[in-house]
Design a protein around this motif. Structure first.
Motif, mmCIF file in Angstrom:
data_model
loop_
_atom_site.group_PDB
_atom_site.id
_atom_site.type_symbol
_atom_site.label_atom_id
_atom_site.label_comp_id
_atom_site.label_asym_id
_atom_site.label_seq_id
_atom_site.Cartn_x
_atom_site.Cartn_y
_atom_site.Cartn_z
ATOM 1 N N ASP A 65 46.526 12.964 -23.199
ATOM 2 C CA ASP A 65 45.452 12.103 -22.685
ATOM 3 C C ASP A 65 46.034 11.129 -21.677
ATOM 4 O O ASP A 65 47.001 10.423 -21.979
ATOM 5 N N PHE A 66 45.441 11.077 -20.503
ATOM 6 C CA PHE A 66 45.850 10.127 -19.479
ATOM 7 C C PHE A 66 44.775 9.055 -19.388
ATOM 8 O O PHE A 66 43.607 9.362 -19.178
ATOM 9 N N LEU A 67 45.186 7.802 -19.548
ATOM 10 C CA LEU A 67 44.249 6.681 -19.558
ATOM 11 C C LEU A 67 44.586 5.708 -18.443
ATOM 12 O O LEU A 67 45.750 5.559 -18.057
ATOM 13 N N VAL A 68 43.565 5.032 -17.955
ATOM 14 C CA VAL A 68 43.740 3.948 -16.990
ATOM 15 C C VAL A 68 43.174 2.690 -17.633
ATOM 16 O O VAL A 68 42.011 2.653 -18.008
ATOM 17 N N LEU A 69 44.036 1.682 -17.783
ATOM 18 C CA LEU A 69 43.604 0.386 -18.290
ATOM 19 C C LEU A 69 43.844 -0.655 -17.205
ATOM 20 O O LEU A 69 44.722 -0.488 -16.355
ATOM 21 N N ASP A 70 43.075 -1.721 -17.250
ATOM 22 C CA ASP A 70 43.219 -2.754 -16.223
ATOM 23 C C ASP A 70 44.561 -3.467 -16.306
ATOM 24 O O ASP A 70 45.268 -3.587 -15.313
ATOM 25 N N VAL A 71 44.907 -3.970 -17.477
ATOM 26 C CA VAL A 71 46.146 -4.724 -17.657
ATOM 27 C C VAL A 71 46.762 -4.366 -19.005
ATOM 28 O O VAL A 71 46.066 -3.934 -19.919
ATOM 29 N N PRO A 72 48.088 -4.561 -19.147
ATOM 30 C CA PRO A 72 48.700 -4.332 -20.455
ATOM 31 C C PRO A 72 48.222 -5.356 -21.471
ATOM 32 O O PRO A 72 47.849 -6.481 -21.111
ATOM 33 N N GLY A 73 48.233 -4.993 -22.733
ATOM 34 C CA GLY A 73 47.694 -5.855 -23.772
ATOM 35 C C GLY A 73 48.545 -7.060 -24.101
ATOM 36 O O GLY A 73 48.110 -8.197 -23.973
ATOM 37 N N ALA A 74 49.765 -6.860 -24.522
ATOM 38 C CA ALA A 74 50.603 -7.966 -24.977
ATOM 39 C C ALA A 74 51.426 -8.521 -23.815
ATOM 40 O O ALA A 74 51.997 -7.761 -23.045
ATOM 41 N N PRO A 75 51.496 -9.836 -23.692
ATOM 42 C CA PRO A 75 52.333 -10.405 -22.628
ATOM 43 C C PRO A 75 53.814 -10.170 -22.922
ATOM 44 O O PRO A 75 54.265 -10.331 -24.049
ATOM 45 N N GLU A 76 54.523 -9.751 -21.898
ATOM 46 C CA GLU A 76 55.959 -9.468 -22.028
ATOM 47 C C GLU A 76 56.695 -10.201 -20.917
ATOM 48 O O GLU A 76 56.099 -10.857 -20.075
ATOM 49 N N ASP A 77 58.024 -10.064 -20.918
ATOM 50 C CA ASP A 77 58.818 -10.682 -19.857
ATOM 51 C C ASP A 77 58.497 -10.070 -18.500
ATOM 52 O O ASP A 77 58.362 -10.761 -17.514
ATOM 53 N N SER A 78 58.398 -8.751 -18.467
ATOM 54 C CA SER A 78 58.029 -8.065 -17.227
ATOM 55 C C SER A 78 56.735 -7.298 -17.465
ATOM 56 O O SER A 78 56.458 -6.852 -18.576
ATOM 57 N N VAL A 79 55.960 -7.136 -16.428
ATOM 58 C CA VAL A 79 54.678 -6.456 -16.553
ATOM 59 C C VAL A 79 54.888 -4.964 -16.301
ATOM 60 O O VAL A 79 55.325 -4.570 -15.217
ATOM 61 N N LEU A 85 52.830 7.071 -25.065
ATOM 62 C CA LEU A 85 52.775 7.022 -26.521
ATOM 63 C C LEU A 85 52.809 8.452 -27.040
ATOM 64 O O LEU A 85 51.948 9.265 -26.674
ATOM 65 N N PRO A 86 53.771 8.794 -27.897
ATOM 66 C CA PRO A 86 53.848 10.167 -28.407
ATOM 67 C C PRO A 86 52.673 10.491 -29.335
ATOM 68 O O PRO A 86 51.977 9.595 -29.816
ATOM 69 N N ALA A 87 52.478 11.769 -29.580
ATOM 70 C CA ALA A 87 51.412 12.217 -30.485
ATOM 71 C C ALA A 87 51.668 11.649 -31.877
ATOM 72 O O ALA A 87 52.816 11.523 -32.308
ATOM 73 N N ASP A 88 50.566 11.326 -32.584
ATOM 74 C CA ASP A 88 50.711 10.691 -33.887
ATOM 75 C C ASP A 88 49.497 10.996 -34.752
ATOM 76 O O ASP A 88 48.372 10.685 -34.362
ATOM 77 N N LYS A 89 49.690 11.593 -35.913
ATOM 78 C CA LYS A 89 48.655 11.812 -36.926
ATOM 79 C C LYS A 89 47.356 12.374 -36.351
ATOM 80 O O LYS A 89 46.299 11.758 -36.444
ATOM 81 N N GLY A 90 47.428 13.512 -35.744
ATOM 82 C CA GLY A 90 46.227 14.152 -35.222
ATOM 83 C C GLY A 90 45.738 13.579 -33.911
ATOM 84 O O GLY A 90 44.727 14.019 -33.379
ATOM 85 N N ARG A 91 46.408 12.600 -33.399
ATOM 86 C CA ARG A 91 46.047 11.996 -32.118
ATOM 87 C C ARG A 91 46.989 12.540 -31.052
ATOM 88 O O ARG A 91 48.203 12.537 -31.246
ATOM 89 N N PRO A 92 46.461 13.000 -29.927
ATOM 90 C CA PRO A 92 47.348 13.569 -28.894
ATOM 91 C C PRO A 92 48.215 12.486 -28.237
ATOM 92 O O PRO A 92 47.932 11.285 -28.337
ATOM 93 N N ALA A 93 49.251 12.947 -27.577
ATOM 94 C CA ALA A 93 50.100 12.023 -26.823
ATOM 95 C C ALA A 93 49.263 11.387 -25.720
ATOM 96 O O ALA A 93 48.322 11.996 -25.200
ATOM 97 N N ARG A 94 49.614 10.139 -25.376
ATOM 98 C CA ARG A 94 48.851 9.421 -24.354
ATOM 99 C C ARG A 94 49.790 8.806 -23.333
ATOM 100 O O ARG A 94 50.851 8.306 -23.684
ATOM 101 N N ILE A 95 49.338 8.841 -22.104
ATOM 102 C CA ILE A 95 50.031 8.151 -21.026
ATOM 103 C C ILE A 95 49.031 7.183 -20.415
ATOM 104 O O ILE A 95 47.915 7.556 -20.082
#
Length: 142
Positions: A65-79, A85-95
């Motif tokens: 699954d390829f997703l487009v989000l506006d901004v990353p969720g958690a604030p970090e040192d660099s944006v 995200l690898p596949a997990d419990k019946g959920r496909p891998a996501r980019i």
């Protein structure tokens, strides 16, 4: 000479024409013209073009699954510009590609298309455990 003023009707009269007789306003551009697409839709199209380009070489990406989000969720040192995200419990891998950080770092559509493709290639490489140059031989040459 007193002339009585007729009372105003309580209901507004229906408009028979617009104010200056030019007709009702329509959209600025027809739907087929790129001007009518939003920045988010245009960005999503860039990501989709990059994914389609890579899927020809890597058919297993059809399950990602390829997703487009506006901004990353958690604030970090660099944006980050993207995440995988690898596949997990019946959920496909996501980019995920983050739209606003990519848009801020580019000046025009051509630069944006190149950066989007680099981000997608880097995230696919991370997901597959490969070098970006092996995912797309033209990586870093543009």
């Amino acid at each position: 000479m007193d002339s009585p003023v007729p009372p105003r009707p309580t209901e507004p009269r229906p408009r028979r024409r617009d104010r200056h007789g030019r007709g009702m306003r329509g959209p600025v551009a027809p739907p087929q013209v790129p001007l009518s697409t939003s920045r988010a839709e245009s960005f999503h199209d860039l990501v989709q073009d990059s994914v389609e380009r890579l899927e020809r070489r890597w058919p297993q990406l059809a399950e990602v699954d390829f997703l487009v989000l506006d901004v990353p969720g958690a604030p970090e040192d660099s944006v980050p510009l993207g995440d995988s995200l690898p596949a997990d419990k019946g959920r496909p891998a996501r980019i995920v590609v983050y739209r606003r950080p990519v848009e801020i770092r580019t000046k025009n559509r051509e630069e944006r298309a190149l950066l989007v493709h680099e981000v997608v290639v880097e995230q696919v490489a991370e997901l597959l455990g490969l070098a970006p140059e092996s995912v797309d031989p033209r990586y870093g040459q543009d």
